[in-house]
Scaffold this active site. Structure first.
Site, mmCIF file in Angstrom:
data_model
loop_
_atom_site.group_PDB
_atom_site.id
_atom_site.type_symbol
_atom_site.label_atom_id
_atom_site.label_comp_id
_atom_site.label_asym_id
_atom_site.label_seq_id
_atom_site.Cartn_x
_atom_site.Cartn_y
_atom_site.Cartn_z
ATOM 1 N N ARG A 97 -77.913 -43.627 54.240
ATOM 2 C CA ARG A 97 -78.252 -42.406 54.970
ATOM 3 C C ARG A 97 -79.442 -42.634 55.909
ATOM 4 N NH1 ARG A 97 -81.203 -37.407 52.982
ATOM 5 N NH2 ARG A 97 -80.478 -35.688 54.286
ATOM 6 N N HIS A 129 -79.756 -41.625 59.813
ATOM 7 C CA HIS A 129 -80.805 -40.722 60.283
ATOM 8 C C HIS A 129 -81.760 -41.427 61.253
ATOM 9 C CE1 HIS A 129 -80.567 -37.101 57.394
ATOM 10 N NE2 HIS A 129 -79.380 -37.678 57.501
ATOM 11 N N ASP A 130 -81.957 -42.727 61.088
ATOM 12 C CA ASP A 130 -82.791 -43.457 62.037
ATOM 13 C C ASP A 130 -82.092 -43.578 63.386
ATOM 14 O OD1 ASP A 130 -85.011 -45.012 62.939
ATOM 15 O OD2 ASP A 130 -83.840 -46.827 62.604
ATOM 16 N N GLU A 181 -90.632 -37.973 62.263
ATOM 17 C CA GLU A 181 -89.264 -37.691 61.822
ATOM 18 C C GLU A 181 -89.126 -37.505 60.315
ATOM 19 O OE1 GLU A 181 -86.448 -40.602 63.324
ATOM 20 O OE2 GLU A 181 -87.510 -40.651 65.230
ATOM 21 N N ASN A 212 -84.819 -34.688 56.663
ATOM 22 C CA ASN A 212 -85.334 -35.856 55.938
ATOM 23 C C ASN A 212 -86.266 -35.528 54.782
ATOM 24 O OD1 ASN A 212 -84.016 -37.602 57.749
ATOM 25 N ND2 ASN A 212 -85.737 -37.539 59.182
ATOM 26 N N HIS A 239 -70.297 -39.860 52.025
ATOM 27 C CA HIS A 239 -70.535 -38.755 51.088
ATOM 28 C C HIS A 239 -69.830 -38.973 49.753
ATOM 29 C CE1 HIS A 239 -71.751 -35.615 54.384
ATOM 30 N NE2 HIS A 239 -72.631 -36.592 54.224
#
Length: 322
Positions: A60, A64-65, A87, A93, A194
């Site tokens: 994840r 997200h990065d 962030e 996050n 997921h």
């Protein structure tokens, strides 16, 4: 050996964004820090032996990065007087993103071996690959190119702009991925992540349990026992995203989508259009095929917005700009 390296490079470039390879190469550190990838993998293995759930966090983290400022380790930067809200403090996050300590440990190991050589951005990419391999019981196996530089900009406000949320509908998901050069199939394939990890109840209670939804009655009943009706900061438990095989990265997620046994509106949305529903059915049916597609999509995602030249640096500490 040279022919083999060249072949890896050509294959990897073919998997990256169509626009360019961004200077990324498989075996990027083969001369400057030959043990770099092995050192990262060792830290990931160590962390997963203690807590397999951290592996989901590392996968994840790459997502997200890369979706915010590109794959530049901007998600790792701590708050400072110059930047109070990076962030990692953004709503998507904080407090749910995990794995920072693993990246710290990997960076310490490569700095000891090869000071000032390996970027934090590459460590995130290698860790995401290694977590995928380990959590899939070696079924998701691929080469991850290196050569990213670390960015200097990190704003919490950008996380909600670029990261699709758990309540996203299909058009929002497609748009978010298209903005980053990823297609509809990439989105459906990467959603398979997921099948591992946990989610805070606050991410789905309102949209899936309180409001009318198509969630399976059996799953809704289970979740109502695990989650408060109104989650708060002090009372927001986590639950498994995949109740069937929660610790394994596999195609069970797509079977769960078809059975309407998924947590998020964004998961259920994959059945809201004929083309994505068809992809879900194919991924549910052909397990080995999904693993290969996931590997390709991970490499493609890990090439988003790569920093080069003066746009980036190799941080001494992953938590601070130089």
């Amino acid at each position: 050996m040279a022919t083999s390296i060249k072949l890896f490079l050509l294959v990897s470039c073919a998997l990256l964004l169509a626009t360019a390879c961004h200077g990324l190469q498989v075996g990027y550190y083969s001369k400057t820090c030959p043990k770099a990838e092995a050192l990262v993998r060792a830290e990931v293995k160590k962390a997963l032996r203690t807590n397999p759930g951290v592996g989901a966090g590392l996968i994840r983290m790459l997502f997200h990065d890369c979706f915010v400022e590109g794959c530049d380790a901007s998600v790792l930067l701590d708050p400072t007087q110059a930047n109070l809200k990076p962030e990692k403090l953004g709503a998507p996050n904080n407090p749910s993103l995990r794995g920072f300590e693993v990246i710290d440990a990997a960076k310490a190991a490569v700095e000891k071996a090869c000071p000032g050589t390996v970027s934090c951005a590459d460590i995130i990419a290698f860790a995401g690959r290694d977590a995928s391999y380990l959590l899939s019981n070696a079924k998701v196996s691929f080469h991850m190119p290196g050569g990213r530089l670390d960015g200097r900009k990190s704003l919490a406000s950008e996380t909600t702009t670029f990261l699709p949320g758990p309540s996203s509908n299909l058009s929002s998901l497609v748009s978010a991925f298209n903005t980053k050069g990823l297609g509809v199939e990439d989105m459906v394939v990467l959603s398979g992540a997921h099948s591992i990890g946990r989610s805070h109840c606050s991410s789905f209670v309102q949209s899936r349990l309180t409001s009318p939804s198509d969630i399976a009655t059996s799953l809704a009943s289970l979740l109502r026992k695990q989650c408060p009706a109104n989650p708060t900061t002090g009372n927001d438990p986590t639950v498994s995203q995949d109740v069937v095989s929660p610790g394994t990265l596999d195609n069970q997620y797509y079977k769960n989508v078809l059975a309407r046994k998924v947590l998020f509106t964004s998961d259920a949305a994959l059945l809201s259009a004929p083309n994505t529903a068809r992809m879900v059915r194919a991924n549910a049916r052909f397990a080995g095929s999904w693993e290969k597609k996931f590997a390709k999509a991970m490499v493609k995602m890990a090439a988003i917005g790569v920093k080069t030249g003066s746009d980036g640096e190799i941080r001494r500490s992953c938590r601070l700009v130089n």
